[in-house]
Write a protein that holds these residues in place. Structure first.
Motif, PDB file in Angstrom:
ATOM      1  N   LEU A 171       0.830  -1.203   0.000  1.00  0.00           N
ATOM      2  CA  LEU A 171       0.000   0.000   0.000  1.00  0.00           C
ATOM      3  C   LEU A 171       0.864   1.252   0.000  1.00  0.00           C
ATOM      4  CD1 LEU A 171      -2.878  -0.973   2.475  1.00  0.00           C
ATOM      5  CD2 LEU A 171      -2.973  -0.839  -0.023  1.00  0.00           C
ATOM      6  N   ARG A 172       1.921   1.236   0.783  1.00  0.00           N
ATOM      7  CA  ARG A 172       2.827   2.384   0.819  1.00  0.00           C
ATOM      8  C   ARG A 172       3.534   2.576  -0.523  1.00  0.00           C
ATOM      9  NH1 ARG A 172       7.178   1.318   4.410  1.00  0.00           N
ATOM     10  NH2 ARG A 172       7.601   3.535   4.397  1.00  0.00           N
ATOM     11  N   ILE A 174       2.380   1.994  -3.573  1.00  0.00           N
ATOM     12  CA  ILE A 174       1.517   2.186  -4.746  1.00  0.00           C
ATOM     13  C   ILE A 174       2.088   3.224  -5.715  1.00  0.00           C
ATOM     14  CG2 ILE A 174      -0.722   3.109  -5.503  1.00  0.00           C
ATOM     15  CD1 ILE A 174      -1.993   1.675  -3.127  1.00  0.00           C
ATOM     16  N   PRO A 175       2.509   4.399  -5.265  1.00  0.00           N
ATOM     17  CA  PRO A 175       3.059   5.380  -6.220  1.00  0.00           C
ATOM     18  C   PRO A 175       4.316   4.890  -6.927  1.00  0.00           C
ATOM     19  CG  PRO A 175       2.536   6.417  -4.119  1.00  0.00           C
ATOM     20  CD  PRO A 175       2.453   4.941  -3.907  1.00  0.00           C
ATOM     21  N   ASN A 205      -5.569  10.291  -7.107  1.00  0.00           N
ATOM     22  CA  ASN A 205      -5.869   9.900  -5.727  1.00  0.00           C
ATOM     23  C   ASN A 205      -7.361  10.122  -5.456  1.00  0.00           C
ATOM     24  OD1 ASN A 205      -4.859   8.979  -3.125  1.00  0.00           O
ATOM     25  ND2 ASN A 205      -5.432  11.002  -2.382  1.00  0.00           N
ATOM     26  N   LYS A 210      -9.113   5.574  -2.392  1.00  0.00           N
ATOM     27  CA  LYS A 210      -8.947   5.609  -0.941  1.00  0.00           C
ATOM     28  C   LYS A 210      -9.743   4.492  -0.279  1.00  0.00           C
ATOM     29  CE  LYS A 210      -8.022  10.576  -0.567  1.00  0.00           C
ATOM     30  NZ  LYS A 210      -8.485  11.883  -0.024  1.00  0.00           N
ATOM     31  N   VAL A 213      -7.784   1.333  -0.737  1.00  0.00           N
ATOM     32  CA  VAL A 213      -6.673   1.304   0.219  1.00  0.00           C
ATOM     33  C   VAL A 213      -7.185   0.969   1.617  1.00  0.00           C
ATOM     34  CG1 VAL A 213      -4.930   2.730   1.379  1.00  0.00           C
ATOM     35  CG2 VAL A 213      -5.206   2.864  -1.104  1.00  0.00           C
ATOM     36  N   VAL A 253      -1.134   5.724   5.722  1.00  0.00           N
ATOM     37  CA  VAL A 253      -1.730   5.690   4.377  1.00  0.00           C
ATOM     38  C   VAL A 253      -3.252   5.822   4.403  1.00  0.00           C
ATOM     39  CG1 VAL A 253       0.172   4.359   3.420  1.00  0.00           C
ATOM     40  CG2 VAL A 253      -1.841   3.156   4.312  1.00  0.00           C
ATOM     41  N   THR A 254      -3.884   5.586   5.559  1.00  0.00           N
ATOM     42  CA  THR A 254      -5.345   5.728   5.637  1.00  0.00           C
ATOM     43  C   THR A 254      -5.768   7.016   6.332  1.00  0.00           C
ATOM     44  OG1 THR A 254      -5.444   4.466   7.719  1.00  0.00           O
ATOM     45  CG2 THR A 254      -5.674   3.224   5.658  1.00  0.00           C
ATOM     46  N   ASN A 259      -2.714  12.055   0.614  1.00  0.00           N
ATOM     47  CA  ASN A 259      -2.598  11.853  -0.832  1.00  0.00           C
ATOM     48  C   ASN A 259      -1.414  10.937  -1.102  1.00  0.00           C
ATOM     49  OD1 ASN A 259      -1.998  12.104  -3.640  1.00  0.00           O
ATOM     50  ND2 ASN A 259      -3.183  14.004  -3.701  1.00  0.00           N
ATOM     51  N   LEU A 260      -1.694   9.717  -1.514  1.00  0.00           N
ATOM     52  CA  LEU A 260      -0.648   8.723  -1.751  1.00  0.00           C
ATOM     53  C   LEU A 260       0.405   9.195  -2.736  1.00  0.00           C
ATOM     54  CD1 LEU A 260      -2.452   5.268  -2.054  1.00  0.00           C
ATOM     55  CD2 LEU A 260      -0.500   5.775  -0.589  1.00  0.00           C
ATOM     56  N   SER A 265       4.766   8.327   2.470  1.00  0.00           N
ATOM     57  CA  SER A 265       4.134   7.364   3.371  1.00  0.00           C
ATOM     58  C   SER A 265       5.122   6.853   4.419  1.00  0.00           C
ATOM     59  CB  SER A 265       3.583   6.172   2.569  1.00  0.00           C
ATOM     60  OG  SER A 265       4.635   5.500   1.897  1.00  0.00           O
TER      61      SER A 265
END
Length: 285
Positions: A171-172, A174-175, A205, A210, A213, A253-254, A259-260, A265
């Motif tokens: 998840l961290r 993703i970018p 995003n 979200k 995620v 991240v939540t 904004n990822l 993160s």
């Protein structure tokens, strides 16, 4: 001659430790809570993991990545036979194999799973994603537990802790993965929120992303809860200690408004160190 071999092994182990300290601080600091007699071999395992985990990042062409992965398959086999290639990690693995009884199946499963990193494939559903996380993250924890001579009955703990840590990491990331057009989020979960891969690759995003995620974060929390319900011996806890950081990463991240694609993160190193210390002291993730 024997002195030369000894020096080579010592240099290889030191190089592995340096790699983990520089590129995998979570596992590096977790290793410091392990018995000193096993610590250097944990660095070997984690340096091996680092090398194979970054094959997908280094290889723009699947064929080139496949060649590098095959190199590691053969290198592990040769290290197990006491014929390591000229690489600090393989030399360290040879020493590790000579001193411990690590099941070859764990290495095979991890390397097989890493094939996914090299190709444009996707996970059809969450079960496929969790299987990948189990073979890679949980698998590495199983190897660590073997080195630490942990209780073999702790498999459920390692299974859930490893998946929780891997999900938080993905998840961290993703970018990072989106920048190279690689998708680790399961397709059925994306479809449920009408999120396309192209939206993610474009760095959008959206509220829908979200929710994706958050749903996967809830899954990671669920695995962490299951791990906590299988209270381990101290040696087994150390094998999975990086999973103690899952709540810190998921909270980040939540976070509302996060904004990822525009915010980091990462979590401050001192906060991670304190979290690992707390978990090791109280014996719980």
């Amino acid at each position: 001659m024997l002195w030369g071999v000894f020096v080579k092994i010592e240099e290889a182990l030191a190089a592995c430790e340096d790699t983990v300290r520089r590129f995998d601080p979570d596992r590096y600091f977790a290793s410091l809570f392990a018995p000193a007699a096993h610590r250097l071999h944990l660095f070997v395992l984690y340096a091996f993991n680092y090398e194979v985990a970054r094959l997908g990042e280094r290889s723009r062409e699947p064929m080139l990545g496949a060649i590098r992965l095959q190199w590691w398959r053969e290198a592990v086999e040769q290290a197990r036979d006491g014929r390591p290639r000229e690489h600090p990690v393989t030399i360290g693995l040879a020493d590790l194999f000579a001193r411990t009884s690590l099941p070859p199946a764990l290495f095979e499963a991890l390397l097989d799973a890493r094939e996914f990193d090299l190709v444009p494939d996707t996970f059809a559903d969450r079960a496929a994603l969790e299987s990948y996380c189990d073979a890679t993250s949980s698998g590495l924890m199983r190897m660590t537990a073997c080195v630490l001579e942990a209780d073999a009955a702790a498999e459920p703990f390692l299974h859930h802790a490893g998946i929780a840590y891997a999900l938080a990491g993905l998840l961290r990331a993703i970018p990072f993965h989106a920048a190279r057009r690689k998708l680790y989020l399961p397709l059925d979960t994306l479809a449920g929120e009408n999120v396309s891969a192209e939206e993610i690759f474009a760095g959008r995003n959206s509220p829908a992303l979200k929710r994706v995620v958050q749903g996967l974060a809830n899954c990671a929390y669920g695995h962490l809860k299951s791990a906590r319900e299988n209270a381990p011996q101290r040696e087994t806890l150390i094998a999975a200690l990086p999973a103690a950081l899952v709540p810190l990463y998921l909270k980040r991240v939540t976070r509302r408004g996060f904004n990822l694609f525009r915010e980091s993160s990462d979590v401050a190193l001192f906060r991670r160190q304190l979290q690992l210390l707390r978990a090791a002291t109280f014996g719980t993730l």
